[in-house]
Design a protein around this motif. Structure first.
Motif, PDB file in Angstrom:
ATOM      1  N   LYS A   1      -8.615  28.911 -11.133  1.00 44.79           N
ATOM      2  CA  LYS A   1      -7.690  29.034 -10.008  1.00 44.79           C
ATOM      3  C   LYS A   1      -6.358  29.684 -10.397  1.00 44.79           C
ATOM      4  O   LYS A   1      -5.672  30.218  -9.536  1.00 44.79           O
ATOM      5  N   ARG A   2      -6.019  29.677 -11.682  1.00 39.25           N
ATOM      6  CA  ARG A   2      -4.791  30.365 -12.103  1.00 39.25           C
ATOM      7  C   ARG A   2      -4.908  31.871 -11.844  1.00 39.25           C
ATOM      8  O   ARG A   2      -3.904  32.564 -11.689  1.00 39.25           O
ATOM      9  N   ILE A   3      -6.134  32.375 -11.766  1.00 37.71           N
ATOM     10  CA  ILE A   3      -6.376  33.798 -11.493  1.00 37.71           C
ATOM     11  C   ILE A   3      -5.943  34.141 -10.064  1.00 37.71           C
ATOM     12  O   ILE A   3      -5.530  35.264  -9.791  1.00 37.71           O
ATOM     13  N   PHE A   4      -5.987  33.181  -9.152  1.00 37.17           N
ATOM     14  CA  PHE A   4      -5.587  33.429  -7.768  1.00 37.17           C
ATOM     15  C   PHE A   4      -4.165  33.988  -7.716  1.00 37.17           C
ATOM     16  O   PHE A   4      -3.891  34.951  -7.017  1.00 37.17           O
ATOM     17  N   LYS A   5      -3.273  33.358  -8.472  1.00 38.76           N
ATOM     18  CA  LYS A   5      -1.868  33.785  -8.451  1.00 38.76           C
ATOM     19  C   LYS A   5      -1.702  35.179  -9.049  1.00 38.76           C
ATOM     20  O   LYS A   5      -0.878  35.966  -8.593  1.00 38.76           O
ATOM     21  N   ILE A   6      -2.501  35.488 -10.060  1.00 39.68           N
ATOM     22  CA  ILE A   6      -2.456  36.828 -10.666  1.00 39.68           C
ATOM     23  C   ILE A   6      -2.922  37.865  -9.652  1.00 39.68           C
ATOM     24  O   ILE A   6      -2.317  38.935  -9.516  1.00 39.68           O
ATOM     25  N   ILE A   7      -3.971  37.566  -8.913  1.00 36.70           N
ATOM     26  CA  ILE A   7      -4.487  38.492  -7.893  1.00 36.70           C
ATOM     27  C   ILE A   7      -3.419  38.741  -6.825  1.00 36.70           C
ATOM     28  O   ILE A   7      -3.193  39.884  -6.418  1.00 36.70           O
ATOM     29  N   ILE A   8      -2.754  37.694  -6.409  1.00 32.53           N
ATOM     30  CA  ILE A   8      -1.703  37.839  -5.389  1.00 32.53           C
ATOM     31  C   ILE A   8      -0.580  38.733  -5.915  1.00 32.53           C
ATOM     32  O   ILE A   8      -0.117  39.639  -5.217  1.00 32.53           O
ATOM     33  N   LYS A   9      -0.152  38.507  -7.159  1.00 33.34           N
ATOM     34  CA  LYS A   9       0.913  39.329  -7.748  1.00 33.34           C
ATOM     35  C   LYS A   9       0.507  40.788  -7.884  1.00 33.34           C
ATOM     36  O   LYS A   9       1.321  41.686  -7.719  1.00 33.34           O
ATOM     37  N   LYS A  10      -0.754  41.033  -8.200  1.00 36.76           N
ATOM     38  CA  LYS A  10      -1.249  42.411  -8.382  1.00 36.76           C
ATOM     39  C   LYS A  10      -1.323  43.183  -7.068  1.00 36.76           C
ATOM     40  O   LYS A  10      -1.408  44.403  -7.080  1.00 36.76           O
ATOM     41  N   ASN A  11      -1.348  42.476  -5.943  1.00 39.60           N
ATOM     42  CA  ASN A  11      -1.397  43.114  -4.631  1.00 39.60           C
ATOM     43  C   ASN A  11      -2.565  44.109  -4.528  1.00 39.60           C
ATOM     44  O   ASN A  11      -2.385  45.265  -4.147  1.00 39.60           O
ATOM     45  N   ILE A  12      -3.755  43.638  -4.862  1.00 36.27           N
ATOM     46  CA  ILE A  12      -4.923  44.521  -4.889  1.00 36.27           C
ATOM     47  C   ILE A  12      -5.887  44.295  -3.728  1.00 36.27           C
ATOM     48  O   ILE A  12      -6.894  44.992  -3.622  1.00 36.27           O
ATOM     49  N   LEU A  13      -5.582  43.343  -2.868  1.00 40.53           N
ATOM     50  CA  LEU A  13      -6.504  43.031  -1.785  1.00 40.53           C
ATOM     51  C   LEU A  13      -6.139  43.755  -0.505  1.00 40.53           C
ATOM     52  O   LEU A  13      -4.964  43.890  -0.160  1.00 40.53           O
ATOM     53  N   ASP A  14      -7.160  44.191   0.191  1.00 42.24           N
ATOM     54  CA  ASP A  14      -6.991  44.751   1.516  1.00 42.24           C
ATOM     55  C   ASP A  14      -6.538  43.627   2.450  1.00 42.24           C
ATOM     56  O   ASP A  14      -6.825  42.454   2.205  1.00 42.24           O
ATOM     57  N   LYS A  15      -5.832  43.980   3.501  1.00 39.10           N
ATOM     58  CA  LYS A  15      -5.410  42.968   4.473  1.00 39.10           C
ATOM     59  C   LYS A  15      -6.607  42.195   5.011  1.00 39.10           C
ATOM     60  O   LYS A  15      -6.563  40.989   5.160  1.00 39.10           O
ATOM     61  N   GLU A  16      -7.686  42.903   5.296  1.00 34.42           N
ATOM     62  CA  GLU A  16      -8.953  42.279   5.708  1.00 34.42           C
ATOM     63  C   GLU A  16      -9.770  42.046   4.443  1.00 34.42           C
ATOM     64  O   GLU A  16     -10.390  42.969   3.930  1.00 34.42           O
TER      65      GLU A  16
END
Length: 189
Positions: free
Chosen positions: A134-149
């Motif tokens: 779950k610590r990876i979740f915060k890294i993903i959010i910081k990286k801003n790599i997800l599409d809005k959808e």
């Protein structure tokens, strides 16, 4: 183990025979894809999507996505036998241009990879004993790599007592035998 649907339907996949990876059962995978295609709770299309298959193991989720016309799948795995099987499958299916294999742990993958695209689907299948994923979740959010959808799919053990809702909005949850599947998205998107 086989591909369920799409252009590679019924093609067999090489998969690790060791105990350090646990293949996603065909029936569970089929249910996941039925939910992705038919749920009214989110609007994600596999076709033309960019996908992260994290803790990829056999890669059955990612290969199924490519069979259903995903644009690209990044497989991240650190087990050597699993990596060898991922490579064999990409060669066998002739999808080297649609897939990339990263032989490293998840945290290093996010620290060292320069992302040029936004991702629509993330599939997490960490070992059942791993509660640190779950610590990876915060890294993903910081990286801003997800599409809005986007959709995050997490495969866990049914009896694991852990909270998913600190970063994630759980949209659907399904149980199949020992497996529990969460469909979610990040709050901050």
């Amino acid at each position: 183990m086989r591909i369920i649907s799409g252009k590679f339907k019924n093609k067999k996949l090489f998969f690790p025979k060791n105990l350090s990876t646990r293949p996603l059962k065909d029936s569970v995978r089929e249910s996941i894809f039925n939910i992705l295609e038919h749920s009214n709770n989110f609007n994600i299309k596999i076709k033309n999507s960019n996908i992260l298959d994290l803790y990829a193991g056999s890669g059955s989720f990612g290969f199924e996505c490519i069979s259903r016309e995903a644009a690209e799948v990044l497989f991240v795995e650190r087990d050597n036998e699993a990596i060898n099987n991922l490579q064999k499958n990409t060669i066998n299916l002739k999808i080297i241009n649609q897939s990339k294999i990263f032989s490293m742990d998840i945290e290093n993958f996010f620290k060292k990879t320069l992302f040029k695209k936004k991702y629509h689907i993330i599939f997490f299948d960490p070992p059942y004993k791993d509660y640190e994923y779950k610590r990876i979740f915060k890294i993903i959010i910081k990286k801003n790599i997800l599409d809005k959808e986007h959709i995050v799919i997490i495969h866990r053990e049914k009896n694991a007592e852990e909270s998913m809702d600190e970063c994630l909005n759980i949209i659907e949850k399904r149980t199949y035998g020992r497996s529990e599947i969460f469909f979610a998205n990040f709050f901050w998107y």
